[in-house]
Design a protein around this motif. Structure first.
Motif, PDB file in Angstrom:
ATOM      1  N   SER A  84      37.188  34.112  25.617  1.00 47.56           N
ATOM      2  CA  SER A  84      38.591  33.709  25.704  1.00 47.56           C
ATOM      3  C   SER A  84      39.447  34.809  26.311  1.00 47.56           C
ATOM      4  CB  SER A  84      39.128  33.383  24.303  1.00 47.56           C
ATOM      5  OG  SER A  84      39.200  34.562  23.515  1.00 47.56           O
ATOM      6  N   ASP A  85      40.643  34.426  26.764  1.00 46.24           N
ATOM      7  CA  ASP A  85      41.599  35.410  27.273  1.00 46.24           C
ATOM      8  C   ASP A  85      41.857  36.507  26.243  1.00 46.24           C
ATOM      9  OD1 ASP A  85      41.736  33.405  29.175  1.00 46.24           O
ATOM     10  OD2 ASP A  85      43.910  33.465  29.351  1.00 46.24           O
ATOM     11  N   GLU A  86      42.028  36.094  24.989  1.00 47.56           N
ATOM     12  CA  GLU A  86      42.392  37.035  23.940  1.00 47.56           C
ATOM     13  C   GLU A  86      41.308  38.079  23.687  1.00 47.56           C
ATOM     14  OE1 GLU A  86      42.609  33.731  23.745  1.00 47.56           O
ATOM     15  OE2 GLU A  86      44.786  33.601  23.974  1.00 47.56           O
ATOM     16  N   GLU A  87      40.059  37.717  23.902  1.00 40.78           N
ATOM     17  CA  GLU A  87      38.942  38.627  23.623  1.00 40.78           C
ATOM     18  C   GLU A  87      38.457  39.373  24.865  1.00 40.78           C
ATOM     19  OE1 GLU A  87      37.519  39.352  20.672  1.00 40.78           O
ATOM     20  OE2 GLU A  87      39.109  38.176  19.725  1.00 40.78           O
ATOM     21  N   ALA A  88      38.970  39.034  26.026  1.00 38.94           N
ATOM     22  CA  ALA A  88      38.378  39.493  27.290  1.00 38.94           C
ATOM     23  C   ALA A  88      38.315  41.018  27.420  1.00 38.94           C
ATOM     24  CB  ALA A  88      39.138  38.897  28.462  1.00 38.94           C
ATOM     25  N   LEU A  89      39.393  41.706  27.061  1.00 40.32           N
ATOM     26  CA  LEU A  89      39.416  43.155  27.267  1.00 40.32           C
ATOM     27  C   LEU A  89      38.461  43.894  26.344  1.00 40.32           C
ATOM     28  CD1 LEU A  89      43.169  43.981  27.974  1.00 40.32           C
ATOM     29  CD2 LEU A  89      41.338  43.352  29.558  1.00 40.32           C
ATOM     30  N   ASN A  90      37.968  43.220  25.295  1.00 37.85           N
ATOM     31  CA  ASN A  90      36.979  43.851  24.419  1.00 37.85           C
ATOM     32  C   ASN A  90      35.636  44.026  25.112  1.00 37.85           C
ATOM     33  OD1 ASN A  90      38.830  43.894  22.294  1.00 37.85           O
ATOM     34  ND2 ASN A  90      38.191  41.885  21.535  1.00 37.85           N
ATOM     35  N   TYR A  91      35.459  43.401  26.266  1.00 34.50           N
ATOM     36  CA  TYR A  91      34.211  43.484  27.018  1.00 34.50           C
ATOM     37  C   TYR A  91      34.295  44.486  28.167  1.00 34.50           C
ATOM     38  CZ  TYR A  91      32.638  39.415  24.409  1.00 34.50           C
ATOM     39  OH  TYR A  91      32.241  38.565  23.403  1.00 34.50           O
ATOM     40  N   VAL A  92      35.414  45.191  28.263  1.00 35.29           N
ATOM     41  CA  VAL A  92      35.635  46.143  29.352  1.00 35.29           C
ATOM     42  C   VAL A  92      35.240  47.549  28.907  1.00 35.29           C
ATOM     43  CG1 VAL A  92      37.400  47.264  30.759  1.00 35.29           C
ATOM     44  CG2 VAL A  92      37.461  44.786  30.420  1.00 35.29           C
ATOM     45  N   LEU A  93      34.423  48.215  29.711  1.00 35.00           N
ATOM     46  CA  LEU A  93      34.104  49.619  29.463  1.00 35.00           C
ATOM     47  C   LEU A  93      35.261  50.506  29.893  1.00 35.00           C
ATOM     48  CD1 LEU A  93      32.125  51.906  28.718  1.00 35.00           C
ATOM     49  CD2 LEU A  93      31.273  51.774  31.072  1.00 35.00           C
ATOM     50  N   GLY A  94      35.800  50.240  31.086  1.00 37.62           N
ATOM     51  CA  GLY A  94      36.896  51.052  31.580  1.00 37.62           C
ATOM     52  C   GLY A  94      37.317  50.628  32.975  1.00 37.62           C
ATOM     53  N   SER A 102      51.344  44.907  36.933  1.00 35.56           N
ATOM     54  CA  SER A 102      52.129  43.892  36.222  1.00 35.56           C
ATOM     55  C   SER A 102      52.564  42.763  37.149  1.00 35.56           C
ATOM     56  CB  SER A 102      53.356  44.523  35.571  1.00 35.56           C
ATOM     57  OG  SER A 102      54.146  45.197  36.530  1.00 35.56           O
ATOM     58  N   LEU A 103      52.466  42.971  38.453  1.00 32.43           N
ATOM     59  CA  LEU A 103      52.867  41.962  39.426  1.00 32.43           C
ATOM     60  C   LEU A 103      51.719  41.046  39.852  1.00 32.43           C
ATOM     61  CD1 LEU A 103      55.212  44.173  41.640  1.00 32.43           C
ATOM     62  CD2 LEU A 103      55.853  42.548  39.831  1.00 32.43           C
ATOM     63  N   MET A 104      50.550  41.220  39.250  1.00 26.15           N
ATOM     64  CA  MET A 104      49.444  40.319  39.555  1.00 26.15           C
ATOM     65  C   MET A 104      49.775  38.901  39.101  1.00 26.15           C
ATOM     66  SD  MET A 104      45.900  42.457  38.889  1.00 26.15           S
ATOM     67  CE  MET A 104      46.101  42.548  37.112  1.00 26.15           C
ATOM     68  N   ILE A 105      49.368  37.920  39.884  1.00 21.99           N
ATOM     69  CA  ILE A 105      49.586  36.522  39.515  1.00 21.99           C
ATOM     70  C   ILE A 105      48.765  36.173  38.279  1.00 21.99           C
ATOM     71  CG2 ILE A 105      49.323  34.128  40.270  1.00 21.99           C
ATOM     72  CD1 ILE A 105      49.712  35.174  43.158  1.00 21.99           C
ATOM     73  N   PHE A 106      47.490  36.548  38.298  1.00 24.84           N
ATOM     74  CA  PHE A 106      46.605  36.321  37.164  1.00 24.84           C
ATOM     75  C   PHE A 106      46.309  37.659  36.494  1.00 24.84           C
ATOM     76  CE2 PHE A 106      45.633  32.961  40.243  1.00 24.84           C
ATOM     77  CZ  PHE A 106      45.936  31.847  39.467  1.00 24.84           C
ATOM     78  N   SER A 107      46.548  37.732  35.198  1.00 26.77           N
ATOM     79  CA  SER A 107      46.295  38.964  34.463  1.00 26.77           C
ATOM     80  C   SER A 107      44.808  39.265  34.425  1.00 26.77           C
ATOM     81  CB  SER A 107      46.821  38.834  33.033  1.00 26.77           C
ATOM     82  OG  SER A 107      46.034  37.895  32.299  1.00 26.77           O
ATOM     83  N   LEU A 108      44.482  40.499  34.087  1.00 18.26           N
ATOM     84  CA  LEU A 108      43.076  40.879  33.972  1.00 18.26           C
ATOM     85  C   LEU A 108      42.374  40.039  32.909  1.00 18.26           C
ATOM     86  CD1 LEU A 108      40.674  42.623  34.638  1.00 18.26           C
ATOM     87  CD2 LEU A 108      41.592  44.386  33.124  1.00 18.26           C
ATOM     88  N   LYS A 109      43.052  39.781  31.798  1.00 23.00           N
ATOM     89  CA  LYS A 109      42.452  38.946  30.753  1.00 23.00           C
ATOM     90  C   LYS A 109      42.054  37.583  31.310  1.00 23.00           C
ATOM     91  CE  LYS A 109      45.105  40.888  26.871  1.00 23.00           C
ATOM     92  NZ  LYS A 109      46.087  40.548  25.804  1.00 23.00           N
ATOM     93  N   LYS A 110      42.966  36.986  32.088  1.00 27.42           N
ATOM     94  CA  LYS A 110      42.698  35.671  32.650  1.00 27.42           C
ATOM     95  C   LYS A 110      41.555  35.716  33.652  1.00 27.42           C
ATOM     96  CE  LYS A 110      43.388  31.315  33.481  1.00 27.42           C
ATOM     97  NZ  LYS A 110      43.073  30.295  32.440  1.00 27.42           N
ATOM     98  N   ILE A 111      41.541  36.735  34.496  1.00 30.43           N
ATOM     99  CA  ILE A 111      40.477  36.862  35.504  1.00 30.43           C
ATOM    100  C   ILE A 111      39.110  36.940  34.833  1.00 30.43           C
ATOM    101  CG2 ILE A 111      39.497  38.421  37.234  1.00 30.43           C
ATOM    102  CD1 ILE A 111      42.442  39.222  37.877  1.00 30.43           C
ATOM    103  N   LEU A 112      38.990  37.783  33.811  1.00 31.63           N
ATOM    104  CA  LEU A 112      37.700  37.972  33.152  1.00 31.63           C
ATOM    105  C   LEU A 112      37.287  36.720  32.387  1.00 31.63           C
ATOM    106  CD1 LEU A 112      38.102  41.629  31.834  1.00 31.63           C
ATOM    107  CD2 LEU A 112      36.842  40.855  33.848  1.00 31.63           C
ATOM    108  N   SER A 113      38.226  36.107  31.687  1.00 34.29           N
ATOM    109  CA  SER A 113      37.910  34.899  30.940  1.00 34.29           C
ATOM    110  C   SER A 113      37.483  33.774  31.875  1.00 34.29           C
ATOM    111  CB  SER A 113      39.124  34.473  30.124  1.00 34.29           C
ATOM    112  OG  SER A 113      38.893  33.241  29.479  1.00 34.29           O
ATOM    113  N   PHE A 114      38.227  33.594  32.961  1.00 37.43           N
ATOM    114  CA  PHE A 114      37.906  32.542  33.923  1.00 37.43           C
ATOM    115  C   PHE A 114      36.527  32.766  34.521  1.00 37.43           C
ATOM    116  CE2 PHE A 114      37.971  31.103  38.398  1.00 37.43           C
ATOM    117  CZ  PHE A 114      38.158  29.738  38.198  1.00 37.43           C
ATOM    118  N   THR A 115      36.235  34.001  34.932  1.00 29.89           N
ATOM    119  CA  THR A 115      34.930  34.301  35.527  1.00 29.89           C
ATOM    120  C   THR A 115      33.810  34.033  34.537  1.00 29.89           C
ATOM    121  OG1 THR A 115      35.964  36.005  36.908  1.00 29.89           O
ATOM    122  CG2 THR A 115      33.568  36.055  36.699  1.00 29.89           C
ATOM    123  N   SER A 116      34.007  34.444  33.289  1.00 25.83           N
ATOM    124  CA  SER A 116      32.956  34.284  32.284  1.00 25.83           C
ATOM    125  C   SER A 116      32.734  32.836  31.888  1.00 25.83           C
ATOM    126  CB  SER A 116      33.287  35.108  31.036  1.00 25.83           C
ATOM    127  OG  SER A 116      34.266  34.478  30.230  1.00 25.83           O
TER     128      SER A 116
END
Length: 252
Positions: free
Chosen positions: A123-133, A194-208
């Protein structure tokens, strides 16, 4: 914490954690410390990832859409993705040969993400927990080939078309970072994540949602306006707030 992939004086590739002017070696990307230390001046930094794939987002800043398409009446409703292959990786400071098959060799400075653990249906909410850096990247592009080829393999995924580095920064909030690209010391791109159309959370969730991201995989988050050509002899650098600067040059 800054995680680096590097080559020692004997030509052996290693991983480690940077501490001031030295690197403390680890067993692999996230392994324990080995007890060995290497002076930063005595090593060569390498692209800080060994991905199975490099996922890229196109048209993720409104101003970039404007400069490429001329209109923004209909913004994308989901991230537009394409792939670069691992052969496209290039190291910090590397000289990139001007590709023989293009007359329009373009830079695109971007924030890149390195994945920490297998990511599938997250999910979007959990996406950044999968990021190393996070690290800096150039999405190098043969723009004329991009326009005429059926797919973007040649335009986006040729050898050394994805410089990455100089290291992975793990302690960072990616939501509002300054991103600046310079060519020969002149600022060409200057924006914020901050000016990205899709946030990083959304990008990662969508890809996954349809593709499993694996440890070490890299995701590029799109480029702001100001993209342009590179020529032989040019020096390009992308700087991202909280990470550092990735610099490359163009050779024959």
């Amino acid at each position: 914490m800054r995680i680096a992939r590097f080559m020692d004086g004997k030509g052996i590739v290693r991983w480690g954690v940077m501490e001031e002017e030295e690197i403390k070696e680890t067993k692999g990307l996230k392994g324990p410390y080995t007890g060995e230390k290497y002076p930063l001046k005595g090593v060569r930094l390498l692209a800080p990832a060994e991905p199975t794939k490099i996922v890229c987002v196109g048209k993720n800043y409104v101003d970039h859409i404007e400069e490429m398409d001329g209109e923004v009446d209909q913004l994308p409703k989901e991230p537009g993705l394409f792939l670069k292959a691992p052969n496209a990786l290039a190291d910090p400071g590397e000289v990139i040969p001007y590709p023989h098959f293009t007359n329009e060799f373009h830079y695109e400075g971007e924030l890149a993400v390195v994945i920490a653990k297998p990511m599938r249906m997250v999910s979007d909410e959990e996406a950044l927990n999968y990021v190393l850096g996070y690290t800096c990247a150039f999405d190098l592009t043969a723009r004329d080939a991009q326009r005429k080829d059926l797919q973007w393999i040649r335009a986006k995924s040729a050898d050394k078309f994805c410089p990455l580095g100089p290291w992975i920064e793990t302690d960072l909030d990616p939501t509002d970072l300054g991103i600046k690209t310079e060519v020969n010391g002149q600022v060409r791109q200057n924006s914020r994540t901050s000016l990205m159309i899709f946030s990083l959370k959304k990008i990662l969730s969508f890809t996954s949602s349809f593709m499993t991201l694996l440890p070490g995989d890299v995701v590029l988050t799109g480029t702001p306006s100001g993209v342009g050509e590179l020529h032989v002899g040019d020096v390009a650098a992308v700087t991202i707030e909280g990470i550092g600067t990735l610099q490359i040059s163009v050779g024959h």
